[in-house]
Write a protein that holds these residues in place. Structure first.
Motif, PDB file in Angstrom:
ATOM      1  N   ALA A 160      -2.113   4.862   2.099  1.00  0.00           N
ATOM      2  CA  ALA A 160      -0.650   4.722   2.117  1.00  0.00           C
ATOM      3  C   ALA A 160       0.046   6.067   1.959  1.00  0.00           C
ATOM      4  O   ALA A 160       1.072   6.334   2.592  1.00  0.00           O
ATOM      5  CB  ALA A 160      -0.220   3.764   1.007  1.00  0.00           C
ATOM      6  N   ASP A 203      -6.819   2.229  -0.946  1.00  0.00           N
ATOM      7  CA  ASP A 203      -5.581   1.729  -0.326  1.00  0.00           C
ATOM      8  C   ASP A 203      -4.427   2.696  -0.578  1.00  0.00           C
ATOM      9  O   ASP A 203      -3.609   2.965   0.326  1.00  0.00           O
ATOM     10  CB  ASP A 203      -5.238   0.346  -0.892  1.00  0.00           C
ATOM     11  N   ARG A 204      -4.357   3.209  -1.791  1.00  0.00           N
ATOM     12  CA  ARG A 204      -3.274   4.135  -2.126  1.00  0.00           C
ATOM     13  C   ARG A 204      -3.409   5.446  -1.345  1.00  0.00           C
ATOM     14  O   ARG A 204      -2.415   6.021  -0.877  1.00  0.00           O
ATOM     15  CB  ARG A 204      -3.271   4.403  -3.638  1.00  0.00           C
TER      16      ARG A 204
END
Length: 342
Positions: A318, A314-315
Motif C-alpha cells: 500500500a 500488505d502495508r
C-alpha cells in the motif's frame, strides 16, 4: 459294560475246558488211551480252545476298530460346533465394542480427530519437503561436511532454496540479512559459488552476533560475510490493519545507522527482529532499506504465514505502489517483493 461283553467268551472257554477234561477222563477209565496220549490230546484240545477264543477276540476287536472313525467324527463335530459358537460370540462382542468406539469418536472427538490427522499429514509433508530442500542445497553449494542445522528458530531449508535461486538469478554484489546465524553461513556458500558478492548480516543481540561471527569464521567465510551488531532503537510506530483490527507496529527496530554505508543492495532477507520484540516488528525493514537497493532488488520476507507478517506485506504494498508480491509455498511462508517491471 466291558465286563459283561467279555463274560460270554470266558464261559465258552470254561465249558470247552470242562468238556475236554471229561472226555479225557472217560477215555482213560475205559482204557482206550494211554496217559501220554491223554496228555497229547489235552494239549491239542487246549490249543484248539485257545484258537477259538483268539478268533472271537479278533472279531470283537475288528468291530471296535470299525466303530472308531464314527466315534471320532461325532466327537469332532461336537468340538467344531462348540468352537464355532464361541467364535461367533467373540466376533459379535468385538463388533459391538468397535461400534461403541466409533460412536464415541463420532459424537465426542470428530473435530479433534480430523485436526490430528491433518496435523500429522502436514507435518509429514513438511518434513519430506525440508529433507529434499536440504539435500539440494548440500549437493549444489559445495558446503562443508558439517553444516549448521536449519528449521526451528533458524530459517527452513526451503526458504534458503528460494534465496539461493535469487542469488543465482540476480548475482547481487550485496546481500543484506536481518537476523544472523545458520542461514548466514548457507548464504555465504551460495555467494561464493556464484563467484562474487558479500553478505551483511544485521543482529540486534550482541552475544548472538559474536556467536554468528565465530560460526562464520569456522567455515572460512570471513571474506564473504560480515556480521554487524545493531541494537534495537526507538522508531516511529504506525498503524497496521490486521483483518478488522487496527494495531500499532513495533516502536523499536535496528539502529538505522547500520545501513548508512550500504548501497547497491540486490537481495534482502527479512528474518528479524524476532516476533517477541513486538507486534509487526519487521515492518520498518522496507522503508529503511529500499532507498539503498538496486532497481532489480528482491526482498524476501520469512514467516509470512503469520498474520502479523502478512499484514506487514500488505502495508508495504500500500505504501510502495511500485512493489509487487509473489508468494512462495514454504514451511513458514515466504513472500517475495520486487519492483514492477524489474
Amino acid at each position: 459294560m466291558r465286563l459283561l461283553r467279555r463274560r460270554p467268551i470266558r464261559i465258552l472257554a470254561a465249558v470247552s475246558a470242562a468238556a475236554t477234561a471229561a472226555t479225557l477222563v472217560a477215555l482213560g477209565v475205559f482204557g482206550l488211551v494211554t496217559v501220554a496220549e491223554a496228555v497229547l490230546l489235552a494239549g491239542m484240545a487246549g490249543l484248539g480252545g485257545l484258537v477259538c477264543v483268539l478268533g472271537l477276540g479278533l472279531i470283537r476287536l475288528r468291530r471296535s476298530v470299525l466303530a472308531l472313525p464314527a466315534g471320532v467324527a461325532a466327537h469332532t463335530r461336537t468340538v467344531t460346533e462348540a468352537l464355532g459358537r464361541d467364535r461367533l460370540e467373540i466376533t459379535a462382542a468385538l463388533d459391538e465394542i468397535r461400534g461403541r468406539v466409533d460412536r464415541v469418536q463420532e459424537h465426542s472427538l470428530p473435530k479433534v480427530s480430523r485436526e490430528i490427522r491433518h496435523a500429522v499429514t502436514v507435518q509429514g509433508r513438511n518434513d519430506y519437503e525440508q529433507q529434499v530442500a536440504w539435500t539440494e542445497l548440500r549437493e549444489n553449494l559445495d558446503t562443508a561436511a558439517f553444516m549448521p542445522p536449519l528449521r526451528g528458530w533458524a530459517a527452513s531449508p526451503d526458504v534458503l532454496r528460494v534465496l539461493v535461486r535469487q542469488i543465482d538469478l540476480l548475482r547481487p554484489d550485496l546481500v543484506v540479512e536481518f537476523g544472523s546465524g545458520a542461514s548466514s553461513v548457507w548464504l555465504g556458500y551460495a555467494l561464493r559459488r556464484a563467484g562474487g558478492g558479500r553478505l551483511v548480516a544485521v543482529e540486534h543481540d550482541a552475544r548472538y552476533a559474536e556467536l554468528s561471527r565465530e560460526l562464520v569464521a569456522a567455515h572460512g567465510l570471513d571474506d564473504v560475510i560480515e556480521v554487524r551488531h545493531a541494537p534495537l532503537t526507538e522508531v516511529e510506530s504506525v498503524e497496521v490493519l490486521v483483518g478488522d483490527e487496527t494495531v500499532q507496529t513495533a516502536d523499536r527496530w535496528y539502529d538505522a545507522s547500520v545501513l548508512a554505508d550500504l548501497d547497491g543492495i540486490g537481495l534482502v532477507f527479512v528474518d528479524g527482529p524476532p516476533q517477541a520484540t513486538g507486534r509487526h516488528a519487521r515492518y520498518p525493514a522496507v522503508p529503511a532499506v529500499l532507498p539503498h537497493c538496486t532497481e532489480d532488488a528482491v526482498i524476501v520476507l520469512d514467516d509470512a504465514d503469520r498474520p502479523d507478517e502478512r499484514a506487514i506485506g500488505d502495508r508495504w504494498l500500500a505504501e510502495h505502489p511500485g512493489l509487487q508480491r509473489t508468494e512462495e509455498h514454504t514451511e513458514k511462508g515466504a513472500h517475495v517483493f520486487s519492483r514492477k517491471g524489474a
